[in-house]
Design an enzyme around this catalytic site. Structure first.
Site, PDB file in Angstrom:
ATOM      1  N   HIS A  84       0.926  -1.128  -0.087  1.00  0.00           N
ATOM      2  CA  HIS A  84      -0.103   0.027   0.128  1.00  0.00           C
ATOM      3  C   HIS A  84       0.611   1.047  -0.013  1.00  0.00           C
ATOM      4  O   HIS A  84       0.808   2.258  -0.752  1.00  0.00           O
ATOM      5  CB  HIS A  84      -0.827  -0.169   1.148  1.00  0.00           C
ATOM      6  N   TYR A  94      -9.050   4.624   2.319  1.00  0.00           N
ATOM      7  CA  TYR A  94     -10.036   3.593   3.229  1.00  0.00           C
ATOM      8  C   TYR A  94     -11.484   4.004   3.602  1.00  0.00           C
ATOM      9  O   TYR A  94     -12.178   3.036   3.504  1.00  0.00           O
ATOM     10  CB  TYR A  94      -9.290   3.471   4.754  1.00  0.00           C
ATOM     11  N   GLU A 136       0.669   1.376   8.334  1.00  0.00           N
ATOM     12  CA  GLU A 136       1.140   2.152   7.336  1.00  0.00           C
ATOM     13  C   GLU A 136       1.781   3.416   7.701  1.00  0.00           C
ATOM     14  O   GLU A 136       2.905   3.792   6.924  1.00  0.00           O
ATOM     15  CB  GLU A 136       0.226   2.293   6.321  1.00  0.00           C
ATOM     16  N   TYR A 207       8.432  -3.366  -9.017  1.00  0.00           N
ATOM     17  CA  TYR A 207       9.767  -4.105  -9.551  1.00  0.00           C
ATOM     18  C   TYR A 207      10.788  -4.513  -8.553  1.00  0.00           C
ATOM     19  O   TYR A 207      10.820  -3.308  -7.804  1.00  0.00           O
ATOM     20  CB  TYR A 207      10.310  -3.476 -10.708  1.00  0.00           C
ATOM     21  N   SER A 208      11.160  -5.511  -8.337  1.00  0.00           N
ATOM     22  CA  SER A 208      12.278  -5.641  -7.446  1.00  0.00           C
ATOM     23  C   SER A 208      13.617  -4.826  -7.770  1.00  0.00           C
ATOM     24  O   SER A 208      13.790  -4.730  -9.053  1.00  0.00           O
ATOM     25  CB  SER A 208      12.653  -6.988  -7.345  1.00  0.00           C
ATOM     26  N   GLY A 275      13.291 -17.932 -13.588  1.00  0.00           N
ATOM     27  CA  GLY A 275      13.281 -16.627 -14.524  1.00  0.00           C
ATOM     28  C   GLY A 275      13.396 -15.561 -14.001  1.00  0.00           C
ATOM     29  O   GLY A 275      14.578 -15.280 -13.410  1.00  0.00           O
ATOM     30  N   VAL A 276      12.464 -14.503 -14.003  1.00  0.00           N
ATOM     31  CA  VAL A 276      12.929 -13.147 -13.867  1.00  0.00           C
ATOM     32  C   VAL A 276      12.688 -12.933 -12.126  1.00  0.00           C
ATOM     33  O   VAL A 276      13.239 -11.901 -11.606  1.00  0.00           O
ATOM     34  CB  VAL A 276      12.041 -12.196 -14.511  1.00  0.00           C
ATOM     35  N   LEU A 278      14.899 -13.765 -10.532  1.00  0.00           N
ATOM     36  CA  LEU A 278      16.018 -13.731  -9.700  1.00  0.00           C
ATOM     37  C   LEU A 278      16.557 -12.184  -9.673  1.00  0.00           C
ATOM     38  O   LEU A 278      17.527 -11.924  -8.766  1.00  0.00           O
ATOM     39  CB  LEU A 278      17.432 -14.178 -10.991  1.00  0.00           C
TER      40      LEU A 278
END
Length: 403
Positions: A84, A94, A136, A207-208, A275-276, A278
Site C-alpha cells: 500500500h 480507506y 502504514e 519491480y524488485s 526466471g525473472v 532472480l
C-alpha cells in the site's frame, strides 16, 4: 467490537469461503463505477485476471476467521502495508473502500444482509482500517527517516538501459532533481508509474531492485511479456521495453517490501530463483559479497534456456572470484555442450542437485512464479528445512499462505 459482533463475523465465514471472490468482483466493479479515478491507482491487469479479487477475498476471509485476535495476522498486514505505501495509499482511501465494500456486502447478500450483519461488518472494517492506517503510518515514517528518504511519487530519469538476456532489460533510474536516493534493503521493490496511452490511465507496477544498495540510483530488471493474448497485464513492462528511452522520465515511490536480507545473517544463505525471479536475489547476492559474508552462499536458478538467462556471465564471474559462492543452473532445453558444462536439465528440483547441502540453520530465499515457489517451499520442508527459515516473494497480488 462487541463479542456479539465478533460472533456474527465468525458466522459469515462459510459464506465468504463460498462466495468471497463473487463479493470482491462486485466490490471492484462498484468502486470503479463510482470512483473511476481509482483506476489510476489499481493494477488493471490484475483486475482482468482475477488475481486482485482473489487476493482480497483471501484477506477478508483470513480477517473474519481471526476476528477475535487480528494480531496473528500481523505478518500479512505488514506485507500488505508495504504494498500500500509503495502505491501511495493514504487514510482517505480507506473511507472510499469501506463505503463500497459494505455496500457490496448488502447488495450481494440481499435480504440475508440483516442490519446486525451490516453493523458487525461496519465495526469490523473500521477496526481493520485503523490497524492498517496505523501500521502504514509507521512505514511512511520509516521511509522519511531514512537518509535521502521520501514518501509519495518522485520523478526519476532512465539514464541507462542494458539488455541482460533475450527477454530481460535493466533500467538505471536516477532522481530527476539530481539528488540522492535512500539505500534500499536487499530484496525490496519500488513502484514505477507511467501514463499508458492505450488505457488513457496512469498505471503503476512494482519491480524488485536488482542493484546493490547505494545512494545514487535504483536498477530494475524487467521481463518483456509476449503472447497473442497479452492485454493489460504486462503492458507496463512492454511499455518500458518498447517506448521508454534513455533520459525519459518515470515516477517512483520509495523502496518497500519485507522480503529482505536484513542485518547480519550469521548463517549459510541459499538463493532459489525461477526466471525473472532472480532480480531481488541479485541485490541480496551483491550485498552479501560486499559485506564479505563468511558463510557458504548457494544459488539455484531455473529458466528455459541460455538465451533467457539474465546476468549469467556476471553471476559466473562472482562464483569464480568468491570460493564461498556456488551455483547450480537448470535449463528446460539443454545442449550437449551445456550438459558437459554441468547445467542440469528440466525444471529446478533440489532433489536433483548433486552434493547439495541443505543446512538446517541456513536461510532460504525463493522468488519466481507462484507454482515455482510452492514446489520449492514444499521440497525444502520435505527435506527437513525449518519453515521459519524459508522466505519467499510472490510477484503480483499475494495468494500463497505457506508459512
Amino acid at each position: 467490537m462487541t463479542s456479539e459482533q465478533k460472533a456474527i463475523i465468525l458466522a459469515t465465514v462459510p459464506v465468504l469461503r463460498e462466495n468471497g471472490v463473487l463479493l470482491t468482483k462486485h466490490f471492484y466493479n462498484r468502486m470503479f463505477l463510482h470512483n473511476p479515478e481509482l483506476k489510476n491507482m489499481f493494477n488493471m491487469g490484475n483486475q482482468k485476471n482475477d488475481r486482485q479479487q482473489t487476493a482480497l477475498a483471501l484477506a477478508v476471509l483470513a480477517y473474519a476467521e481471526n476476528i477475535a485476535n487480528p494480531g496473528v495476522l500481523m505478518p500479512v498486514i505488514d506485507r500488505i502495508g508495504h504494498k500500500h505505501t509503495s502505491l501511495d495509499i493514504r487514510p482517505e482511501h480507506y473511507s472510499i473502500v469501506g463505503k463500497h465494500l459494505l455496500a457490496s456486502i448488502q447488495e450481494v447478500l440481499g435480504e440475508a444482509a440483516t442490519p446486525a450483519i451490516i453493523d458487525a461488518w461496519t465495526a469490523a472494517y473500521n477496526q481493520l482500517a485503523q490497524i492498517m492506517i496505523g501500521h502504514e503510518a509507521g512505514i511512511y515514517t520509516q521511509q522519511t527517516e531514512r537518509t535521502y528518504g521520501w514518501t509519495g511519487w518522485r520523478p526519476f530519469l532512465v539514464k541507462k538501459k542494458v539488455v541482460e538476456s533475450a527477454e530481460i532489460t535493466s533500467f538505471y533510474l536516477y532522481p530527476a532533481d539530481g539528488g540522492k536516493v535512500a539505500e534500499h534493503l536487499p530484496g525490496q521493490f519500488i513502484s514505477l508509474r507511467v501514463f499508458l496511452p492505450q488505457l488513457q490511465l496512469k498505471q503503476a507496477r512494482q519491480y524488485s531492485i536488482s542493484s546493490a544498495p547505494n545512494a545514487d540510483y535504483y536498477r530494475i530488471s524487467v521481463k518483456k511479456e509476449k503472447g497473442a493474448t497479452l492485454n493489460t497485464d504486462g503492458l507496463i513492462s512492454n511499455h518500458l521495453h518498447d517506448s521508454i528511452k534513455e533520459i525519459d522520465q518515470v515516477d517512483l515511490t520509495a523502496p518497500a517490501g519485507n522480503f529482505t536480507l536484513t542485518g547480519e545473517v550469521d548463517a549459510p544463505v541459499v538463493l532459489i530463483s525461477g526466471g525473472v525471479g532472480l532480480t531481488p536475489l541479485m541485490s541480496m547476492l551483491h550485498s552479501l559479497i560486499e559485506k564479505n559474508h563468511a558463510f557458504p552462499i548457494t544459488w539455484l536458478h531455473g529458466c528455459r534456456n541460455e538465451s533467457v538467462h539474465a546476468f549469467k556471465d556476471h553471476i559466473t564471474s562472482i562464483v569464480t572470484e568468491n570460493p564461498q559462492v556456488k551455483q547450480h543452473v537448470f535449463y528446460n532445453q539443454l545442449t550437449s555442450q551445456e550438459k558437459e558444462a554441468g547445467i542440469l536439465e528440466g525444471y529446478l528440483d533440489i532433489n536433483k542437485v548433486p552434493d547439495l547441502d541443505l543446512v538446517a540453520d541456513a536461510h532460504y530465499f525463493i522468488c519466481g512464479p507462484t507454482p515455482f515457489i510452492q514446489k520449492q517451499f514444499n521440497d525444502l520442508v520435505a527435506a527437513g528445512v525449518n519453515k521459519q527459515h524459508i522466505y519467499f516473494e510472490e510477484f503480483g497480488p499475494q495468494v500463497l499462505a505457506l508459512n
